[in-house]
Design a protein around this motif. Structure first.
Motif, mmCIF file in Angstrom:
data_model
loop_
_atom_site.group_PDB
_atom_site.id
_atom_site.type_symbol
_atom_site.label_atom_id
_atom_site.label_comp_id
_atom_site.label_asym_id
_atom_site.label_seq_id
_atom_site.Cartn_x
_atom_site.Cartn_y
_atom_site.Cartn_z
ATOM 1 N N LYS A 2 1.027 -0.886 -0.037
ATOM 2 C CA LYS A 2 -0.090 -0.183 0.035
ATOM 3 C C LYS A 2 0.800 1.333 0.067
ATOM 4 N N LYS A 3 0.621 2.262 -1.547
ATOM 5 C CA LYS A 3 1.466 3.585 -1.148
ATOM 6 C C LYS A 3 1.165 4.060 0.100
ATOM 7 N N PHE A 4 2.004 5.108 1.129
ATOM 8 C CA PHE A 4 1.797 5.649 2.142
ATOM 9 C C PHE A 4 1.228 6.777 1.087
ATOM 10 N N THR A 5 0.138 7.378 1.822
ATOM 11 C CA THR A 5 -0.804 8.769 1.513
ATOM 12 C C THR A 5 -0.734 10.001 3.352
ATOM 13 N N GLN A 6 -0.098 11.093 3.053
ATOM 14 C CA GLN A 6 0.065 11.472 3.680
ATOM 15 C C GLN A 6 -1.936 12.160 4.213
ATOM 16 N N PRO A 7 -0.723 12.214 5.788
ATOM 17 C CA PRO A 7 -2.799 12.617 5.916
ATOM 18 C C PRO A 7 -2.261 13.839 6.015
ATOM 19 N N LYS A 8 -3.468 14.493 6.714
ATOM 20 C CA LYS A 8 -4.305 15.586 6.635
ATOM 21 C C LYS A 8 -3.527 17.432 7.605
ATOM 22 N N ALA A 34 2.407 -7.182 9.855
ATOM 23 C CA ALA A 34 3.119 -6.402 11.058
ATOM 24 C C ALA A 34 3.570 -5.328 10.196
ATOM 25 N N LEU A 35 4.700 -6.083 9.092
ATOM 26 C CA LEU A 35 5.563 -5.280 7.962
ATOM 27 C C LEU A 35 5.407 -3.955 7.677
ATOM 28 N N ALA A 36 3.688 -4.103 6.991
ATOM 29 C CA ALA A 36 3.101 -2.972 6.659
ATOM 30 C C ALA A 36 2.678 -1.599 7.364
ATOM 31 N N ALA A 37 2.353 -2.268 8.522
ATOM 32 C CA ALA A 37 2.110 -1.430 9.560
ATOM 33 C C ALA A 37 3.410 -0.745 10.340
ATOM 34 N N TYR A 38 4.288 -1.141 10.045
ATOM 35 C CA TYR A 38 5.451 -0.679 10.499
ATOM 36 C C TYR A 38 6.099 0.651 9.239
ATOM 37 N N GLN A 39 6.140 0.290 8.269
ATOM 38 C CA GLN A 39 6.433 0.784 7.626
ATOM 39 C C GLN A 39 5.209 2.048 7.668
ATOM 40 N N GLU A 40 4.721 1.965 6.931
ATOM 41 C CA GLU A 40 3.612 3.256 7.471
ATOM 42 C C GLU A 40 3.821 4.293 8.670
ATOM 43 N N GLY A 41 4.377 3.226 10.383
ATOM 44 C CA GLY A 41 4.404 4.276 11.297
ATOM 45 C C GLY A 41 4.921 5.108 10.731
ATOM 46 N N ASN A 42 6.204 3.838 10.126
ATOM 47 C CA ASN A 42 7.808 4.895 9.972
ATOM 48 C C ASN A 42 7.810 6.253 9.431
ATOM 49 N N GLU A 43 6.951 6.050 7.812
ATOM 50 C CA GLU A 43 6.618 7.232 7.405
ATOM 51 C C GLU A 43 6.187 8.339 8.030
ATOM 52 N N LEU A 44 4.899 7.631 9.077
ATOM 53 C CA LEU A 44 4.408 9.013 9.898
ATOM 54 C C LEU A 44 5.122 9.947 10.984
ATOM 55 N N VAL A 45 6.011 8.965 11.170
ATOM 56 C CA VAL A 45 7.182 9.528 11.972
ATOM 57 C C VAL A 45 7.822 10.378 11.235
ATOM 58 N N LYS A 46 8.150 10.288 10.907
ATOM 59 C CA LYS A 46 8.947 11.291 9.059
ATOM 60 C C LYS A 46 7.890 12.685 8.668
ATOM 61 N N TYR A 47 6.688 12.105 9.149
ATOM 62 C CA TYR A 47 6.308 13.616 8.298
ATOM 63 C C TYR A 47 5.773 14.002 9.416
ATOM 64 N N CYS A 48 5.811 13.464 11.354
ATOM 65 C CA CYS A 48 5.570 14.708 12.030
ATOM 66 C C CYS A 48 6.738 15.289 12.152
ATOM 67 N N GLN A 49 7.961 14.748 12.264
ATOM 68 C CA GLN A 49 9.700 15.448 12.426
ATOM 69 C C GLN A 49 9.175 15.900 11.572
ATOM 70 N N ALA A 50 9.324 16.258 9.938
ATOM 71 C CA ALA A 50 9.225 16.873 9.366
ATOM 72 C C ALA A 50 8.472 18.457 9.693
ATOM 73 N N LYS A 51 6.977 17.754 10.312
ATOM 74 C CA LYS A 51 6.019 19.190 10.727
ATOM 75 C C LYS A 51 6.838 19.832 11.948
ATOM 76 N N LEU A 52 7.288 19.144 12.626
ATOM 77 C CA LEU A 52 8.128 19.669 14.363
ATOM 78 C C LEU A 52 8.908 20.591 13.876
ATOM 79 N N ALA A 53 9.726 20.385 13.118
ATOM 80 C CA ALA A 53 11.287 21.543 12.287
ATOM 81 C C ALA A 53 10.348 22.593 11.832
ATOM 82 N N GLU A 54 9.082 22.260 10.275
ATOM 83 C CA GLU A 54 8.590 23.660 10.465
ATOM 84 C C GLU A 54 8.754 24.684 11.435
ATOM 85 N N VAL A 55 8.110 23.497 12.221
ATOM 86 C CA VAL A 55 7.743 24.911 12.678
ATOM 87 C C VAL A 55 8.272 25.867 14.362
#
Length: 76
Positions: A2-8, A34-55
């Motif tokens: 499944k392709k990662f969908t960026q959260p709103k 479990a592997l798919a969930a881990y990969q999605e979680g990893n992408e979500l963490v990267k997204y959150c880190q980028a948003k925090l750095a932006e702020v």
């Protein structure tokens, strides 16, 4: 896979991370899921880190390059 969908929003990403974490901890999730969930979680963490750095960058600009402690209590 499944392709990662960026959260709103940052908050949506955190909610999804919590959901993934609970699912992985509380169930007998198949290895592929479990592997798919881990990969999605990893992408979500990267997204959150980028948003925090932006702020943080915006706060530095607003405070003339100095990070200041945020006081959430109202001054009277």
């Amino acid at each position: 896979m499944k392709k990662f969908t960026q959260p709103k929003s940052f908050e949506d990403a955190l909610k999804r991370l919590e959901t993934l974490t609970q699912a992985m901890q509380s169930s007998e999730m198949p290895l592929e899921d479990a592997l798919a969930a881990y990969q999605e979680g990893n992408e979500l963490v990267k997204y959150c880190q980028a948003k925090l750095a932006e702020v943080e960058q915006k706060l530095q600009v607003l405070d003339a390059g100095e990070l200041k402690e945020l006081d959430l209590e109202q001054s009277e």
